[in-house]
Write an enzyme that holds these catalytic residues in place. Sequence first.
Site, PDB file in Angstrom:
ATOM      1  N   LYS A  55     -46.849  67.128  22.696  1.00  0.00           N
ATOM      2  CA  LYS A  55     -47.450  68.363  22.190  1.00  0.00           C
ATOM      3  C   LYS A  55     -46.467  69.531  22.368  1.00  0.00           C
ATOM      4  O   LYS A  55     -45.477  69.411  23.085  1.00  0.00           O
ATOM      5  CB  LYS A  55     -48.760  68.638  22.932  1.00  0.00           C
ATOM      6  CG  LYS A  55     -48.593  68.850  24.433  1.00  0.00           C
ATOM      7  CD  LYS A  55     -49.948  68.830  25.151  1.00  0.00           C
ATOM      8  CE  LYS A  55     -49.776  69.020  26.648  1.00  0.00           C
ATOM      9  NZ  LYS A  55     -51.024  68.753  27.399  1.00  0.00           N
ATOM     10  N   TYR A  89     -32.784  98.384  34.197  1.00  0.00           N
ATOM     11  CA  TYR A  89     -33.958  99.242  34.018  1.00  0.00           C
ATOM     12  C   TYR A  89     -34.630  99.566  35.340  1.00  0.00           C
ATOM     13  O   TYR A  89     -34.726  98.712  36.224  1.00  0.00           O
ATOM     14  CB  TYR A  89     -34.984  98.535  33.124  1.00  0.00           C
ATOM     15  CG  TYR A  89     -34.627  98.505  31.654  1.00  0.00           C
ATOM     16  CD1 TYR A  89     -34.286  99.668  30.963  1.00  0.00           C
ATOM     17  CD2 TYR A  89     -34.646  97.310  30.955  1.00  0.00           C
ATOM     18  CE1 TYR A  89     -33.981  99.636  29.615  1.00  0.00           C
ATOM     19  CE2 TYR A  89     -34.340  97.265  29.599  1.00  0.00           C
ATOM     20  CZ  TYR A  89     -34.005  98.441  28.931  1.00  0.00           C
ATOM     21  OH  TYR A  89     -33.701  98.403  27.611  1.00  0.00           O
TER      22      TYR A  89
HETATM   23  C1  PLP Z   1     -50.761  67.914  28.493  1.00  0.00           C
HETATM   24  C2  PLP Z   1     -51.638  66.783  28.859  1.00  0.00           C
HETATM   25  C3  PLP Z   1     -51.085  65.607  29.398  1.00  0.00           C
HETATM   26  C4  PLP Z   1     -49.652  65.527  29.858  1.00  0.00           C
HETATM   27  O1  PLP Z   1     -49.564  66.139  31.126  1.00  0.00           O
HETATM   28  P1  PLP Z   1     -48.209  66.153  31.964  1.00  0.00           P
HETATM   29  O2  PLP Z   1     -48.610  66.772  33.261  1.00  0.00           O
HETATM   30  O3  PLP Z   1     -47.251  66.999  31.192  1.00  0.00           O
HETATM   31  O4  PLP Z   1     -47.745  64.762  32.093  1.00  0.00           O
HETATM   32  C5  PLP Z   1     -51.919  64.501  29.559  1.00  0.00           C
HETATM   33  N1  PLP Z   1     -53.242  64.578  29.250  1.00  0.00           N
HETATM   34  C6  PLP Z   1     -53.819  65.709  28.781  1.00  0.00           C
HETATM   35  C7  PLP Z   1     -55.267  65.717  28.488  1.00  0.00           C
HETATM   36  C8  PLP Z   1     -53.044  66.844  28.590  1.00  0.00           C
HETATM   37  O5  PLP Z   1     -53.619  67.968  28.130  1.00  0.00           O
END
Ligand code: PLP
Length: 375
Positions: free
Chosen positions: A41, A261
């Site tokens: 994702k 800054y």
């Molecule tokens: C993002 C996500 C994962 C992956 O998690 P990681 O900690 O990056 O391995 C797995 N399951 C769900 C439901 C997620 O939202």
Amino acid sequence: MTADTISSATGIITIDLGALVANWRALTNVVAPARCGAVVKADAYGLGADRVIPALVSAGCTTLFIATPDEARAARRFAPEATIFALDGLLAGSGEALIVTNTIPVLSSLPEVIEWSALAAKRGERLAAALHVDSGLNRLGLDAREVQALAADGDTLARLDVKLVMSHLACADDPADPKNAEQRAAFDKMRAQLPSAPASLAASDGLMLGPDFHYDLARPGYALYGGQAFKGGPTPVQPVVRVEGRILQVRDVAPGETVGYSATWVAQRKSRIAVVATGYADGFFRTGSHPGAHPGAVVSIGGTTAPLVGRISMDLITVDVTGMVPAPERGDLVTLVGPGISIEALGNRAGTIGYEVLTNLSRRFARVYVGENSA
Ligand SMILES: *Cc1c(COP(=O)(O)O)cnc(C)c1O
């Protein structure tokens, strides 16, 4: 990426696809005989779904998780044969978009299940689905009451081809947390009421909790990309990402002068300050400024660590390189993430987590992929 683009890049992110594939294989070994999917994702956690997905597919990964319908479209392009699950599930009225890309929604509430089942009825076919049950995270997932209601609704279930029953852990980074076992027990209880299907509970950290948590399919994301958030000991993954920024100039700053800054940093001695072309618009968190509420980011130049001084601005950071040998020069690259500076460490220094660093970092950097054939 041509040599010209590299020499004119203000920053470079180098992604080692060989290391990525090695990590997927290492995690596959941890969970065997269960299978290991890949969470890709958010454009493969910012590293480029167009390169990450084909590398994983060539290595033998057949199951991908994305979040949104847009990500599903992209993933399908790079993985024509893979099983693709959409973690955001069925957005109201968007079923056809998932069907077009042959994406399986992870259904996380009763209304979603009912809408998907109704679409199946309308099409006169069973539709593939994953069922997400909530075992204690209280984010997405059918709650116990919804599971019971669904279990009693044979008609709705009959129109679904349940490919996966899954849940997600809240505290998997800490193996000592009793919530892990509690969630596992809750998951088993809910699963038992649903049609029998392959099960999945573990992401990157969960799969380190031992075989009780592996079930049929693990779904790591962060660990594939070299992330190590697990507090229970080393995990079998290696870094995938190196991030470098280019020095635009090196200047002298007299004692008592300030840098940046709001003049938050005051030189205590005659200082040499390297100005590097990376800032918060590149995803380099402003909360990594020094002094600040957090330890503050550091960079590495030729293996030597140097601290940031003053505020991180939109396009620039300032680094104290006083006395450094050899003296850094205009045009040199400094390492922002790499040997000695993990994404996790950078996150901690900026008061956040490596996940957030990783998914933000690549915005303006030139991307270089290496190691494609070393796998
Ligand atoms: C993002 C996500 C994962 C992956 O998690 P990681 O900690 O990056 O391995 C797995 N399951 C769900 C439901 C997620 O939202």
